[in-house]
Motif scaffolding. Sequence first.
Motif, mmCIF file in Angstrom:
data_model
loop_
_atom_site.group_PDB
_atom_site.id
_atom_site.type_symbol
_atom_site.label_atom_id
_atom_site.label_comp_id
_atom_site.label_asym_id
_atom_site.label_seq_id
_atom_site.Cartn_x
_atom_site.Cartn_y
_atom_site.Cartn_z
ATOM 1 N N TYR A 47 0.925 -1.182 0.028
ATOM 2 C CA TYR A 47 -0.083 -0.023 -0.007
ATOM 3 C C TYR A 47 0.657 1.112 -0.137
ATOM 4 C CZ TYR A 47 0.992 -0.653 5.088
ATOM 5 O OH TYR A 47 1.513 -0.808 6.378
ATOM 6 N N GLY A 48 2.106 1.060 0.436
ATOM 7 C CA GLY A 48 3.084 2.135 0.016
ATOM 8 C C GLY A 48 3.192 2.981 1.437
ATOM 9 N N VAL A 52 -3.474 5.080 3.436
ATOM 10 C CA VAL A 52 -4.676 5.471 2.913
ATOM 11 C C VAL A 52 -5.488 4.729 1.893
ATOM 12 C CG1 VAL A 52 -3.805 6.831 1.322
ATOM 13 C CG2 VAL A 52 -6.079 7.867 2.164
ATOM 14 N N THR A 53 -4.724 4.103 1.234
ATOM 15 C CA THR A 53 -5.482 3.241 0.190
ATOM 16 C C THR A 53 -6.121 1.984 0.676
ATOM 17 O OG1 THR A 53 -3.485 1.974 -0.251
ATOM 18 C CG2 THR A 53 -3.609 3.905 -1.644
ATOM 19 N N ARG A 82 3.473 3.254 10.604
ATOM 20 C CA ARG A 82 2.883 4.513 10.128
ATOM 21 C C ARG A 82 1.257 4.355 9.946
ATOM 22 N NH1 ARG A 82 5.722 5.849 5.868
ATOM 23 N NH2 ARG A 82 7.400 6.562 7.192
ATOM 24 N N ALA A 83 1.159 3.325 9.030
ATOM 25 C CA ALA A 83 -0.334 2.898 8.841
ATOM 26 C C ALA A 83 -1.208 2.523 10.232
ATOM 27 C CB ALA A 83 -0.552 1.717 8.028
ATOM 28 N N VAL A 103 -10.517 -2.737 9.242
ATOM 29 C CA VAL A 103 -9.115 -2.653 8.575
ATOM 30 C C VAL A 103 -7.819 -2.812 9.312
ATOM 31 C CG1 VAL A 103 -7.621 -1.042 7.202
ATOM 32 C CG2 VAL A 103 -9.995 -0.683 6.956
ATOM 33 N N SER A 104 -6.889 -3.401 9.016
ATOM 34 C CA SER A 104 -5.685 -3.933 9.712
ATOM 35 C C SER A 104 -4.589 -3.879 8.945
ATOM 36 C CB SER A 104 -5.960 -5.162 10.345
ATOM 37 O OG SER A 104 -5.880 -6.046 9.678
ATOM 38 N N PHE A 105 -3.409 -3.591 9.564
ATOM 39 C CA PHE A 105 -2.180 -3.401 8.839
ATOM 40 C C PHE A 105 -0.937 -4.344 9.525
ATOM 41 C CE2 PHE A 105 -4.306 0.571 8.284
ATOM 42 C CZ PHE A 105 -4.196 0.897 6.902
ATOM 43 N N ALA A 106 -0.203 -5.282 8.710
ATOM 44 C CA ALA A 106 0.743 -5.914 9.045
ATOM 45 C C ALA A 106 1.855 -6.010 8.263
ATOM 46 C CB ALA A 106 0.026 -7.427 9.175
#
Length: 275
Positions: A47-48, A52-53, A82-83, A103-106
């Motif tokens: 996602y970079g 946000v995406t 950061r996400a 939504v989650s981030f890993a």
Amino acid sequence: MPAGRSPVGRVTRGTTGANRLRRIDRWIARHPALRRAADPLVVDLGYGASGVTALELHARLARSRPDVEVLGLEIAPERVDRARAQLEDVRHGLTAFAPDARVSFARGGFEVPTPGGRHPAIVRAMNVLRQYDEHAVADAWREMSSRLAPGGLLVEGTCDELGRIATWAAVSCGGEPMTLTVSLRLAGLERPSIAAERLPKALIHRNVPGEPVHAFLTALDEEWLRAAAVSPFGPVHRWRTAMEALVAGGWPLRARSRWPLGEVTIGWESVAPLG
């Protein structure tokens, strides 16, 4: 991700832009692979520099599949941190996104690690293969798609910084490309072949005379120019006229209902690289 295992892939440039992937998101939202999924898990792979995406992806998909979950994966640990910080702002109602967005981030790469070993319905991997050699694409497709649920879909492609030019391949859970979609902002469009510079890595170096994708883009340009006579009726009418002419010329276009959005989808067999 299992302890000690490094993510598969390379860190991208991270040029994330808000609203950049809207064309792809809206296409995914309508796809049966999402709508019919038993487990509507969608992965935003690479996602970079900003989460946000992934948040935008959830917001768009939730309109057609309210129980959708989005997992953003990135190789760089600092991007994950950061996400997650952004997500905290979302949870506290400090953004335009729903505080309860699923939504989650890993951390992860082409191996697509998921909680509990779940198999995603969709993996979206936009702008992640641009720095790879063409011969590496098939292996990357196979690795990413191997994590999909039966009937799942890998969406891999490229877009410009503003999201006005986008192309993507739909790849099956067996790693086989099925379709190519070109999506363009029609207002002010001079030639559809502007998409050539944003083709998926599997095709971008094949836009040369003698290759099927070059023939397709050339035909797009020719019919768009011929349809200039109806341009007073607006760019959408002009695009539809051009698409009808392509069909009449023998090009097996799909998803006619998407034409008003500046999209055209064609079977991969019509644009597949030679040799």
